[in-house]
Design an enzyme around this catalytic site. Structure first.
Site, short mmCIF file in Angstrom:
data_model
loop_
_atom_site.label_atom_id
_atom_site.label_comp_id
_atom_site.label_asym_id
_atom_site.label_seq_id
_atom_site.Cartn_x
_atom_site.Cartn_y
_atom_site.Cartn_z
CD GLU A 180 2.60 -6.34 6.26
OE1 GLU A 180 2.14 -6.16 5.12
OE2 GLU A 180 3.24 -7.38 6.57
CG ASP A 212 -2.79 -5.63 5.96
OD1 ASP A 212 -1.70 -5.92 5.42
OD2 ASP A 212 -3.37 -4.56 5.74
N GLY A 270 0.54 -5.39 0.43
CA GLY A 270 -0.61 -5.37 -0.45
C GLY A 270 -0.37 -6.05 -1.78
N GLY A 318 0.82 -1.20 0.00
CA GLY A 318 0.00 0.00 0.00
C GLY A 318 0.86 1.26 0.00
#
Length: 352
Positions: A138, A146, A115, A67
């Site tokens: 992360e 995620d 992402g 992201g």
């Protein structure tokens, strides 16, 4: 750059190409790109002219680095909520990819992180090359894996997924396949021929045969040879015990791993360990995504996220000041708080 320029959509033969087109930022995803991908897949699902979807990244460096972290950082620092809307749509996209009824071919060439794993790892045909570097990094920015990453890593053999989730270590082609993050290795110089051949595929069986015809054995990985100490150390009940076991193995790589973990966010490490273990008990990707949305919402409000991005990406001083800075100061109650229900703000994919 508008969404039409940032995600190029074109039909070649019977293959719909989705190309992430922000090569200067390693094709980082923003909200408009997520919406465009979702709309394109929704249309492709019922379009008889489309037999296969191929997702790739523009440029030579990779599919997608994740992201748009700076935008998320700025939103968190300002006390905004736009990032939660972004994640809501992104996780819905991840679920759509997982459920997509036609072959979804992800060309995971080069860097595929965060992402980027979300838009590739849930596809039905996941292709890595000798240049692939796949990771969920992360914890290094005070966040938690995620985009369905906890589910993917939870299903990896033994404790390999726990190791990758906590450390954020990038893996190459062989290890990505071993861990269930990819399916096939195709040398990068064969990708153009593969893409050309996929344009003529009509059935899923055609796609399978075509990919196998272009695939080859990857260079040997490294995780298989480390399974003994990885499985034993990461089976421990807590992050503290994992680090102790790593330091006691006598293996230089294990000791280096222990030292690397001690530099990461204590809160992110403990929440990540709990998230992966809970993801093992989920019945579906949708259930895992619902859990990740709760965790992401709480992590977004935690100071370690802003601080981690500042230290690693914005100021690049490499000296994050975690809060708290010791593992011992992160309590079970603190960790449980990240899994607390969001009330009306729940994602709710598993209920659909």
């Amino acid at each position: 750059m508008n969404a039409e320029d940032a995600v190029l959509v074109r039909l070649e033969g019977r293959a719909l190409h989705l190309t992430l087109n922000r090569p200067r930022v390693l094709n980082a995803l923003d909200h408009a790109m997520v919406r465009r991908l979702d709309e394109a897949l929704a249309e492709a699902a019922t379009d008889p002219a489309v037999s296969t979807v191929i997702i790739a990244g523009a440029g030579e460096r990779g599919l997608c680095a994740g992201g748009d972290i700076r935008t998320l950082h700025d939103d968190a620092r300002a006390g905004g909520r736009a990032s939660l809307d972004f994640w809501r749509d992104e996780y819905r996209l991840n679920a759509r990819i997982h459920r997509f009824g036609k072959p979804y071919v992800a060309l995971m060439d080069g860097i595929v992180m965060g992402g980027g794993v979300g838009v590739s790892g849930h596809g039905s045909v996941r292709i890595v090359t000798e240049r692939s570097r796949v990771a969920m990094p992360e914890t290094g920015i005070g966040f938690v894996p995620d985009v369905g990453g906890t589910r993917l890593l939870a299903l990896a053999p033994g404790e390999l997924g726990t190791h990758l989730a906590l450390t954020g270590t990038p893996v190459g082609a062989a290890d990505a396949i071993l861990c269930g993050l990819a399916d096939h290795h195709v040398p990068s110089d064969r990708l153009p021929a593969l893409v050309t051949a996929l344009a003529g595929c009509v059935t899923p069986e055609d796609v399978t045969r075509t990919v196998r015809a272009h695939a080859g054995e990857p260079a040997a990985g490294i995780l298989g040879g480390r399974r003994v100490w990885i499985d034993r150390c990461y089976a421990a009940a807590s992050v503290e015990e994992i680090i102790d076991r790593l330091g006691e193995t006598g293996e230089p790589e294990a000791k280096e791993t222990a030292e690397a973990l001690l530099a990461l966010s204590p809160t992110a490490l403990k929440v990540t360990l709990e998230a992966v273990r809970r993801a093992r008990r989920t019945a579906s990707l949708e259930e895992a995504l619902d859990q990740e949305y709760r965790v992401s919402a709480h992590a977004f409000a935690h100071p370690d996220f802003v601080e981690g991005v500042r230290a690693r990406i914005v100021d690049k001083d490499g000296d994050p000041r975690w809060s708290p800075h010791r593992l011992a100061d992160v309590t079970t109650t603190d960790v449980e708080g990240f899994f607390a229900p969001l009330g009306a703000g729940e994602l709710g994919l598993a209920r659909r």
